[in-house]
Design an enzyme around this catalytic site. Structure first.
Site, PDB file in Angstrom:
ATOM      1  N   THR A  67       0.821  -1.213   0.000  1.00 34.32           N
ATOM      2  CA  THR A  67       0.000   0.000   0.000  1.00 34.32           C
ATOM      3  C   THR A  67       0.854   1.262   0.000  1.00 34.32           C
ATOM      4  O   THR A  67       0.493   2.271  -0.597  1.00 34.32           O
ATOM      5  CB  THR A  67      -0.934  -0.014   1.226  1.00 34.32           C
ATOM      6  OG1 THR A  67      -1.811  -1.128   1.092  1.00 34.32           O
ATOM      7  CG2 THR A  67      -1.762   1.248   1.325  1.00 34.32           C
ATOM      8  N   SER A 113       1.670  -7.445  -1.092  1.00 36.11           N
ATOM      9  CA  SER A 113       2.312  -8.530  -0.337  1.00 36.11           C
ATOM     10  C   SER A 113       1.408  -9.753  -0.247  1.00 36.11           C
ATOM     11  O   SER A 113       1.854 -10.833   0.123  1.00 36.11           O
ATOM     12  CB  SER A 113       2.735  -8.054   1.060  1.00 36.11           C
ATOM     13  OG  SER A 113       1.638  -7.906   1.918  1.00 36.11           O
TER      14      SER A 113
HETATM   15  N1  ASP Z   1      -2.909  -3.804   2.591  1.00 38.09           N
HETATM   16  C1  ASP Z   1      -1.675  -4.203   2.100  1.00 38.09           C
HETATM   17  C2  ASP Z   1      -0.568  -3.178   2.367  1.00 38.09           C
HETATM   18  O1  ASP Z   1      -0.580  -2.540   3.319  1.00 38.09           O
HETATM   19  C3  ASP Z   1      -1.599  -4.735   0.764  1.00 38.09           C
HETATM   20  C4  ASP Z   1      -0.336  -5.534   0.723  1.00 38.09           C
HETATM   21  O2  ASP Z   1      -0.039  -6.193   1.689  1.00 38.09           O
HETATM   22  O3  ASP Z   1       0.370  -5.443  -0.244  1.00 38.09           O
HETATM   23  O4  ASP Z   1       0.352  -3.011   1.673  1.00 38.09           O
END
Ligand code: ASP
Length: 324
Positions: A12, A53
């Site tokens: 994110t 991720s």
């Molecule tokens: N919500 C996730 C983040 O904070 C998405 C991910 O893990 O890529 O990056």
């Protein structure tokens, strides 16, 4: 002046909308750093990956381990910051911590709000992570997560809230410090077990699945995991680590056939213990399941996979230093 290597992997913190309301990781490390006002550290940076991720594979994790190891090996580098998605940060952080054998700190950070939101937390978290990585007090503390003003040890720290700007909490322990403006304050020393070897190519294909116990559960998914190529299974037991009769029977046969069966809990905090019969944890352990102590489920899976990829069977003895 301290020198820090910043490695970006997506998440994110590196995301912005590519269609209304839907974000993807599309920014690189230079974009991340461009939001920083001058800091009191010198920085070099590199993109390792650019992905959510939630998509990471074991091969990706190995790539991250190699990039971090390369940075730590450089004499001019005092610490490493890894920008990473929050969803699986607990897995990457724990894997990096298991293999960490340097005095230099590695600090993971990320964001809960994408980079194109006016109240995105990415830049503030990145700035904090740089302060931690550059701080002399971070030496010998291994791998940490700096997020929302707090500093957490890798082991035991989980994402426990889907949207809160402070989503991380350490199970069976607490943070090791905090960031207060320009001050980095350490309040505890993480436990540092002996380092394991960095994963090699065999880690990529080492399949360890998590099988959850719930009302009406049987052994069908455990059997499917083995059919799909798993050499290890972590049972997410109920409560203190309980199963059911079908699973107990399956564990007996699977362990005799050489499969590594670990027992953790679907409860976030507290140890697993062989306290119950009639399909409970005592029966699972008698059938050959290995208790994973207080290690959270996602991290039990990482430990098991790393050991199995290095031809070490995860026995009570081999996992002992890593599970409390
Ligand atoms: N919500 C996730 C983040 O904070 C998405 C991910 O893990 O890529 O990056």
């Amino acid at each position: 002046m301290a020198h820090v290597t910043v490695l970006a992997t997506g998440g994110t913190i590196a995301s912005s909308q590519d269609s209304p309301g839907v974000s993807v990781a599309n920014r690189n490390v230079q974009d991340l750093l461009s939001g920083l006002t001058p800091t009191s550290v010198t920085i070099d940076s590199r993109d390792v990956l650019k992905t959510g991720s939630y998509l990471l594979t074991h091969a990706n994790l190995r790539l991250i381990c190699e990039a971090v190891a390369d940075a730590l090996a450089r004499e001019d580098v005092d610490g490493v910051v890894l920008a990473h998605g929050t969803d699986t940060m607990e897995e990457t952080a724990y894997l990096l911590d298991l293999i960490h054998d340097s005095a230099k700190p590695v600090v993971l950070t990320g964001a809960q709000k994408p980079a194109d939101m006016p109240d995105s937390d990415g830049t503030a978290n990145l700035r904090d992570a740089l302060k931690v990585a550059a701080h002399p007090g971070a030496r010998n503390k291994g791998v940490m997560i700096a997020f929302a003003g707090m500093i957490f040890p890798a082991r035991g720290t989980l994402k426990v809230h889907t949207v809160s700007p402070a989503p991380f909490r350490t199970m069976n322990g607490g943070p090791v410090g905090h960031i207060d403006g320009d001050r980095v304050v350490f309040t505890a020393d993480p436990v540092r077990p002996p380092a394991l070897r960095i994963p090699d190519q065999s880690f990529d294909g080492t399949r360890v699945d998590i099988i959850s116990v719930h009302a009406g559960a049987d052994a069908a998914l455990a059997k499917a995991a083995v059919e799909a190529g798993a050499c290890g299974v972590i049972i997410a037991g109920t409560g203190v680590g309980n199963g059911n009769h079908a699973l107990v029977e399956w564990v007996g046969g699977a362990v005799r056939a050489g499969l590594a069966v670990g027992l953790a809990s679907r409860v976030l905090e507290g140890p697993v213990q062989p306290n119950y019969g009639n399909g409970g944890g005592a029966d699972l352990v008698r059938a050959g399941a290995v208790l994973f102590g207080s290690l959270p489920l996602s991290q039990a899976r990482i430990l098991s996979a790393l050991l199995l990829s290095q031809n070490t069977h995860p026995t009570a003895r081999s996992i002992e230093p890593y599970i409390h």
